[in-house]
Each structure stands twice: as structure tokens, then as C-alpha cells.
Design a protein around this motif. Structure first.
Motif, PDB file in Angstrom:
ATOM      1  N   ALA A  45      25.016  67.964  44.409  1.00 48.32           N
ATOM      2  CA  ALA A  45      24.382  67.878  45.722  1.00 48.32           C
ATOM      3  C   ALA A  45      23.740  66.505  45.854  1.00 48.32           C
ATOM      4  CB  ALA A  45      23.341  68.984  45.872  1.00 48.32           C
ATOM      5  N   MET A  46      24.381  65.620  46.605  1.00 45.82           N
ATOM      6  CA  MET A  46      23.912  64.243  46.709  1.00 45.82           C
ATOM      7  C   MET A  46      24.397  63.619  48.004  1.00 45.82           C
ATOM      8  SD  MET A  46      26.583  62.377  44.036  1.00 45.82           S
ATOM      9  CE  MET A  46      25.835  60.765  44.221  1.00 45.82           C
ATOM     10  N   ALA A  47      23.703  62.590  48.450  1.00 40.55           N
ATOM     11  CA  ALA A  47      24.123  61.778  49.589  1.00 40.55           C
ATOM     12  C   ALA A  47      24.686  60.477  49.035  1.00 40.55           C
ATOM     13  CB  ALA A  47      22.942  61.504  50.519  1.00 40.55           C
ATOM     14  N   PRO A  48      26.031  60.322  48.987  1.00 43.46           N
ATOM     15  CA  PRO A  48      26.612  59.120  48.377  1.00 43.46           C
ATOM     16  C   PRO A  48      26.162  57.841  49.082  1.00 43.46           C
ATOM     17  CG  PRO A  48      28.286  60.815  48.717  1.00 43.46           C
ATOM     18  CD  PRO A  48      27.061  61.271  49.452  1.00 43.46           C
ATOM     19  N   GLU A  49      25.853  56.845  48.287  1.00 43.61           N
ATOM     20  CA  GLU A  49      25.464  55.541  48.807  1.00 43.61           C
ATOM     21  C   GLU A  49      26.470  54.451  48.445  1.00 43.61           C
ATOM     22  OE1 GLU A  49      21.632  54.679  47.250  1.00 43.61           O
ATOM     23  OE2 GLU A  49      20.611  56.211  48.446  1.00 43.61           O
ATOM     24  N   ARG A  50      27.119  54.627  47.304  1.00 43.56           N
ATOM     25  CA  ARG A  50      27.988  53.551  46.823  1.00 43.56           C
ATOM     26  C   ARG A  50      29.006  54.132  45.847  1.00 43.56           C
ATOM     27  NH1 ARG A  50      25.591  47.635  46.381  1.00 43.56           N
ATOM     28  NH2 ARG A  50      27.382  46.507  45.563  1.00 43.56           N
ATOM     29  N   THR A  51      30.226  53.580  45.871  1.00 44.65           N
ATOM     30  CA  THR A  51      31.309  54.083  45.028  1.00 44.65           C
ATOM     31  C   THR A  51      31.944  52.939  44.251  1.00 44.65           C
ATOM     32  OG1 THR A  51      31.798  55.851  46.607  1.00 44.65           O
ATOM     33  CG2 THR A  51      33.516  55.311  45.015  1.00 44.65           C
ATOM     34  N   GLY A  52      32.317  53.214  43.010  1.00 43.35           N
ATOM     35  CA  GLY A  52      33.050  52.240  42.204  1.00 43.35           C
ATOM     36  C   GLY A  52      34.266  52.894  41.580  1.00 43.35           C
ATOM     37  N   TRP A  53      35.332  52.095  41.374  1.00 46.49           N
ATOM     38  CA  TRP A  53      36.583  52.608  40.801  1.00 46.49           C
ATOM     39  C   TRP A  53      36.921  51.829  39.545  1.00 46.49           C
ATOM     40  CZ3 TRP A  53      39.002  56.800  42.972  1.00 46.49           C
ATOM     41  CH2 TRP A  53      38.657  57.142  44.282  1.00 46.49           C
ATOM     42  N   GLY A  54      37.272  52.566  38.483  1.00 46.15           N
ATOM     43  CA  GLY A  54      37.735  51.946  37.248  1.00 46.15           C
ATOM     44  C   GLY A  54      39.145  52.404  36.935  1.00 46.15           C
ATOM     45  N   ALA A  55      40.039  51.470  36.617  1.00 47.76           N
ATOM     46  CA  ALA A  55      41.455  51.779  36.410  1.00 47.76           C
ATOM     47  C   ALA A  55      41.788  51.908  34.933  1.00 47.76           C
ATOM     48  CB  ALA A  55      42.331  50.702  37.039  1.00 47.76           C
ATOM     49  N   GLY A  56      42.603  52.925  34.599  1.00 45.96           N
ATOM     50  CA  GLY A  56      43.169  53.043  33.268  1.00 45.96           C
ATOM     51  C   GLY A  56      44.435  52.215  33.152  1.00 45.96           C
ATOM     52  N   THR A  57      44.985  52.141  31.953  1.00 46.04           N
ATOM     53  CA  THR A  57      46.153  51.284  31.732  1.00 46.04           C
ATOM     54  C   THR A  57      47.468  51.997  32.000  1.00 46.04           C
ATOM     55  OG1 THR A  57      46.118  51.873  29.381  1.00 46.04           O
ATOM     56  CG2 THR A  57      44.942  49.882  30.035  1.00 46.04           C
ATOM     57  N   ALA A  58      47.519  53.305  31.833  1.00 46.79           N
ATOM     58  CA  ALA A  58      48.777  54.039  31.977  1.00 46.79           C
ATOM     59  C   ALA A  58      49.034  54.431  33.430  1.00 46.79           C
ATOM     60  CB  ALA A  58      48.760  55.296  31.104  1.00 46.79           C
ATOM     61  N   ASN A  59      50.312  54.600  33.778  1.00 54.73           N
ATOM     62  CA  ASN A  59      50.706  55.145  35.075  1.00 54.73           C
ATOM     63  C   ASN A  59      51.035  56.622  34.887  1.00 54.73           C
ATOM     64  OD1 ASN A  59      50.666  52.804  36.868  1.00 54.73           O
ATOM     65  ND2 ASN A  59      52.301  52.013  35.570  1.00 54.73           N
ATOM     66  N   LEU A  60      50.320  57.494  35.571  1.00 53.81           N
ATOM     67  CA  LEU A  60      50.530  58.935  35.470  1.00 53.81           C
ATOM     68  C   LEU A  60      51.434  59.405  36.600  1.00 53.81           C
ATOM     69  CD1 LEU A  60      46.879  60.051  34.608  1.00 53.81           C
ATOM     70  CD2 LEU A  60      48.725  59.394  33.061  1.00 53.81           C
ATOM     71  N   ARG A  61      52.251  60.402  36.317  1.00 52.49           N
ATOM     72  CA  ARG A  61      53.256  60.800  37.287  1.00 52.49           C
ATOM     73  C   ARG A  61      52.692  61.618  38.442  1.00 52.49           C
ATOM     74  NH1 ARG A  61      55.136  64.802  33.155  1.00 52.49           N
ATOM     75  NH2 ARG A  61      54.588  66.891  33.932  1.00 52.49           N
ATOM     76  N   ASP A  62      51.535  62.278  38.243  1.00 54.57           N
ATOM     77  CA  ASP A  62      51.073  63.207  39.262  1.00 54.57           C
ATOM     78  C   ASP A  62      49.720  62.864  39.860  1.00 54.57           C
ATOM     79  OD1 ASP A  62      49.550  63.710  37.039  1.00 54.57           O
ATOM     80  OD2 ASP A  62      49.653  65.904  37.207  1.00 54.57           O
ATOM     81  N   ARG A  63      49.121  61.727  39.460  1.00 57.47           N
ATOM     82  CA  ARG A  63      47.803  61.364  39.980  1.00 57.47           C
ATOM     83  C   ARG A  63      47.534  59.895  39.652  1.00 57.47           C
ATOM     84  NH1 ARG A  63      45.107  65.441  35.804  1.00 57.47           N
ATOM     85  NH2 ARG A  63      47.277  66.118  35.815  1.00 57.47           N
ATOM     86  N   PRO A  64      46.670  59.248  40.424  1.00 56.77           N
ATOM     87  CA  PRO A  64      46.289  57.879  40.069  1.00 56.77           C
ATOM     88  C   PRO A  64      45.363  57.890  38.862  1.00 56.77           C
ATOM     89  CG  PRO A  64      45.059  58.600  41.991  1.00 56.77           C
ATOM     90  CD  PRO A  64      46.052  59.680  41.695  1.00 56.77           C
ATOM     91  N   ASN A  65      45.611  57.000  37.939  1.00 56.91           N
ATOM     92  CA  ASN A  65      44.808  56.937  36.714  1.00 56.91           C
ATOM     93  C   ASN A  65      43.531  56.151  36.997  1.00 56.91           C
ATOM     94  OD1 ASN A  65      43.943  57.107  34.102  1.00 56.91           O
ATOM     95  ND2 ASN A  65      45.504  55.754  33.237  1.00 56.91           N
ATOM     96  N   LEU A  66      42.569  56.824  37.638  1.00 62.71           N
ATOM     97  CA  LEU A  66      41.341  56.187  38.091  1.00 62.71           C
ATOM     98  C   LEU A  66      40.128  57.026  37.733  1.00 62.71           C
ATOM     99  CD1 LEU A  66      42.392  55.179  41.739  1.00 62.71           C
ATOM    100  CD2 LEU A  66      42.155  53.628  39.783  1.00 62.71           C
ATOM    101  N   LEU A  67      39.030  56.359  37.456  1.00 65.96           N
ATOM    102  CA  LEU A  67      37.721  56.985  37.335  1.00 65.96           C
ATOM    103  C   LEU A  67      36.878  56.520  38.518  1.00 65.96           C
ATOM    104  CD1 LEU A  67      35.365  58.452  35.839  1.00 65.96           C
ATOM    105  CD2 LEU A  67      34.941  56.267  34.659  1.00 65.96           C
ATOM    106  N   ARG A  68      36.307  57.470  39.251  1.00 66.03           N
ATOM    107  CA  ARG A  68      35.420  57.134  40.366  1.00 66.03           C
ATOM    108  C   ARG A  68      33.977  57.416  39.957  1.00 66.03           C
ATOM    109  NH1 ARG A  68      36.472  59.795  46.165  1.00 66.03           N
ATOM    110  NH2 ARG A  68      36.607  61.679  44.858  1.00 66.03           N
ATOM    111  N   VAL A  69      33.087  56.451  40.187  1.00 63.41           N
ATOM    112  CA  VAL A  69      31.657  56.684  39.993  1.00 63.41           C
ATOM    113  C   VAL A  69      30.969  56.572  41.345  1.00 63.41           C
ATOM    114  CG1 VAL A  69      31.607  55.912  37.595  1.00 63.41           C
ATOM    115  CG2 VAL A  69      31.215  54.253  39.405  1.00 63.41           C
TER     116      VAL A  69
END
Length: 439
Positions: free
Chosen positions: A225-249
Motif C-alpha cells: 500500500a503506497m503512493a508511487p513517486e519514482r520508478t527505476g529499472w534494472g536489466a539482467g543479461t539473459a533474454n527470457l522467452r516469456d517476459r522481459p528480464n527486468l527488475l523494477r524498484v
């Protein structure tokens, strides 16, 4: 990988105080992805590079860039090793961090992360923790990931919540031989944190990534339960077949007090222990990670005088703390009650006094004026150094607090679902493995 653009306005030191930092990890996470996402969020790159520069390590350099995944341009972080690096034991890494000039908060976070790894590998290999020999996790890139993430998290100062984590299947080749996915050390690190089947033969969560969230996340939620203020994306090295290989903070303000079970109260009735033993039990429970521990006098059957030994623990640490209660006291049983806990957002400020700089705990939120309390241990040390009564230092710190600007009130913080409080068993970069490959 493209060069890092660096166009985003950087966050200021302490920008996360009283706020929630959410790790949204449907593709899992690794140490490099965590650093990349935090820098993409707005933590200055120099926070990471300056911390790493304080380590006695050579033969490597780091690089920030970008990768595109499903149209999202995310930050990437790589450690390039220029030559062969020595393998290190947990004891050697612990001593290296102790001897470093890292700021205390960064050093404590890094030590907590490596201790999680060492404890996990110690259980897997059934050996004393100081004898644990890191392989991949002792490599320079893993040390950089741990220290860099510790510096970034300390810079923000936010409470961390992590999403349930996907677990891969298949096999991975490590120094000890072929191991099942998820790696044994990862499973040990994630005790108490929710996981689920990720559906691919892929190492979604690395040991370093698991240790970082295990050491620093206060809980887990699908979405807090939060009011988002800012988002960051970090990329992994591999390419996954069914989803983007990303971490969102996501950094934001908590918006409500959700009555979710988050902690456990552990208690035992004891009629055959001395006061000295019970005092030792309190110290042992706190050392294990209990948020509080106490003793209550009581009367048991047949009029016997007795005590109730109690502790408050995060759900994920409740079993470990119950084990300490059973081991260190004379009880033969421990009761457990699961509870919800609402807290005021807290952070530490420093005030100048005639006896030096004193840290002050500040609790804010929409609960009336913020409360401020000087750190007693720091006041006691200053009093001894200046040969004055400790109350003189306390009074000086309180006077300095009154002269400081008053911060605005913050919304309430709701603790969500649980967090708990090494020859490494697998590789540290998220890439396809033989017999464990994401097509």
C-alpha cells in the motif's frame, strides 16, 4: 549494451527516509540488477563507485549502460574483471570489510548480506561459518555487487519490501558440481520470504540477489500500500522467452495501515531460572534478531513464583528466535502468537553538541509531532570521553534537537508480509546455463 545516459535527476541523500522501496521482481533478481535499478531510480553512480573504491580490491572496473527489454530502456551494471581473482573465505571477507574505510551504515549492510550467504552455505555444507569458502560469491564481481547495493540502500534510507520471487527449475554447474535449481544457498537465504514456480529452466534468483533481499527486506507483498513517486529499472543479461528480464524498484509513500500479520510474539513460562540466566536470555534473543525481548513476573500453579520470557520477532525469524529461547532458557516449550504491527516511519538525524555529534532517532508519521530520542549508547560514550555525567550529554542533545528545523509529518507505515531479519553454490550472473537454458 549502450552507454548510460544519466539524464534522470539524482535523488538526494536520505530521500527514502520514512518511505517504502518496493522490489518488483517477476523475473527474479541478481546483485547487478539491484544496483542498476537503484541507480536508474536516481541514486548517483558515484555512491556505488566511491564505496567500491574503498575496498582493497584490484584487477577490475565497473560500467553502467542501458539495455532495452520489451521497449523499456533499463540501466545495466557490469563488473569487468581484468585478471584472475583469489577465492575468499567468509572470514577473509568479513575482516576485509571490518578493516575498510566504508561508512558504518554501508559496512553493516554489507556484513549482514555476506553473513546471510555464509549462514546459508554453512547449513548446506554443514561446516563452521568461518570456514565457509566462497567460490563464485567470493569473486570480485559479487563483492562489488554486495558493497555497491549496500551503499545505494544506505544512501536512500527507505524500508525495503520485495515481491514474491520466482524459482526456476533444472540444473546449474557450479564449483561443487551440478546442482539443482534453485541453488541450495538461495533456498536457505530466502527462508520466510514467499516464492513460486517461475516456469522456466533458468536461474531467476542468484545467491547474491537472495542474500541482499534477505538481509534488507522488511517484508514481502504482491504490491504494498503506497503512493508511487519514482520508478527505476534494472536489466539482467539473459533474454527470457516469456517476459522481459527486468527488475523494477518503486519508491513511494505508504498510504494506509494494512492489518496484515507480520510478526510473532513468542513466550514461555519459567519457574526454575535465575535472574542472571533470564538476563542472558534477553541478550541472546536480541542478538538473534528479536525486535524486543522482556521478562514479566507471574505466579504459577501451587503458588510458585515464576517469570514469563517473551520476544517480538519478524515472522521469518520466529523459528530461529524460538530455538534460541529453548536453547538458552530452562523452558521445555514456547508459545507463538502471530500479530500485525503498525510503526511510525523512523530515521536517524545527527545533532552537534559541545560533546560531539550525537545521533538522534526520529519517529514521524501522522501521529502528532515527531518524537526524537538521542541514542543513549552514543551519549554514554561522549560522556566518558569528556568526563561529564551522561545526563549532561542527553540534555545538550535534547537542546540541540529543539533548535533543529522540524520536518513535515509523514504518512503511516504499514509493515507488510514477513521478512526474516559459503563456497557459493552457483554463478552470480543471470544467464542461461547448460541444461537450464531459457530458450
Amino acid at each position: 549494451m549502450h552507454a548510460h545516459g544519466g539524464s534522470r535527476e539524482g535523488l538526494k541523500l536520505g530521500a527514502g527516509h520514512g518511505k517504502t522501496l518496493f522490489f518488483d521482481a517477476p523475473s527474479g533478481l541478481a546483485g547487478d540488477m539491484i544496483i542498476a535499478a537503484l541507480v536508474d531510480l536516481g541514486v548517483p553512480e558515484k555512491v556505488v563507485t566511491n564505496a567500491v573504491a574503498l575496498l582493497p580490491l584490484k584487477g577490475f572496473h565497473v560500467h553502467f549502460g542501458t539495455r532495452e527489454r520489451s521497449g523499456i530502456v533499463a540501466t545495466a551494471f557490469d563488473v569487468h574483471v581484468d585478471g584472475k581473482q583469489p577465492e575468499r573465505t567468509y572470514g577473509a571477507i568479513r575482516k576485509m570489510l571490518d578493516a575498510s574505510k566504508l561508512p558504518r551504515g554501508v559496512k553493516e549492510r554489507a556484513q549482514a548480506t555476506f553473513r546471510k550467504l555464509a549462514e546459508s552455505e554453512s547449513r548446506v555444507h554443514r561446516m563452521p561459518i568461518d570456514d565457509v569458502h566462497f567460490h563464485e560469491v567470493g569473486a570480485v564481481d559479487a563483492i562489488v555487487d554486495v558493497v555497491g547495493s549496500a551503499a545505494a540502500l544506505e544512501y536512500l534510507g527507505a524500508r525495503v519490501v520485495v515481491s514474491p520471487l520466482p524459482m526456476g527449475h533444472g540444473w546449474v554447474k557450479a564449483r561443487h558440481g551440478v546442482l539443482p535449481l534453485p541453488p541450495p544457498a538461495v533456498v536457505e537465504c530466502l527462508h520466510g520470504l514467499p516464492t513460486y514456480d517461475g516456469g522456466l529452466a533458468f536461474e531467476f534468483v542468484t545467491p547474491t540477489g537472495a542474500a541482499i533481499v534477505a538481509a534488507h527486506a522488511e517484508g514481502s507483498a504482491q504490491w504494498p500500500a503506497m503512493a508511487p513517486e519514482r520508478t527505476g529499472w534494472g536489466a539482467g543479461t539473459a533474454n527470457l522467452r516469456d517476459r522481459p528480464n527486468l527488475l523494477r524498484v518503486v519508491l513511494g509513500e505508504a498510504t494506509s495501515m494494512v492489518p496484515t500479520t507480520t510478526h510473532a510474539v513468542l513466550e514461555a513460562n519459567i519457574d526454575d531460572a535465575t535472574g542472571e540466566l533470564l538476563g542472558h536470555c534477553i541478550d541472546a534473543l536480541l542478538a538473534e534478531g528479536a525486535l524486543d525481548a522482556w521478562v514479566v513476573p507471574m505466579t504459577m500453579k501451587k503458588g510458585r513464583p515464576a517469570f514469563q520470557l517473551c520476544a517480538l520477532a519478524p515472522l521469518a525469524q520466529a523459528d530461529d528466535i524460538a530455538a534460541v529461547m529453548l536453547r538458552e532458557s530452562t523452558t521445555i516449550g514456547v508459545r507463538r502468537h502471530e500479530v500485525a504491527r503498525v510503526t511510525r516511519p523512523r530515521h536517524v538525524e545527527h545533532v552537534a553538541t559541545p560533546y560531539g555529534t550525537i545521533p538522534v532517532k526520529v519517529a514521524a508519521g501522522p501521529f502528532g509531532p515527531p518524537s526524537r530520542k538521542p541514542e543513549f549508547s552514543a551519549c554514554l560514550a561522549a560522556a566518558r570521553e569528556h568526563d561529564v555525567p551522561v545526563r549532561a550529554v542527553l540534555e545538550a542533545a535534547i537542546a540541540a534537537i529543539g533548535a533543529a528545523p522540524q520536518p513535515k509529518a509523514l504518512p503511516p507505515t504499514a509493515t507488510t508480509v514477513p521478512k526474516r531479519k559459503v563456497k557459493a553454490s552457483s554463478g552470480e550472473k543471470k544467464r542461461p546455463r547448460p541444461r537450464a537454458r531459457a530458450s
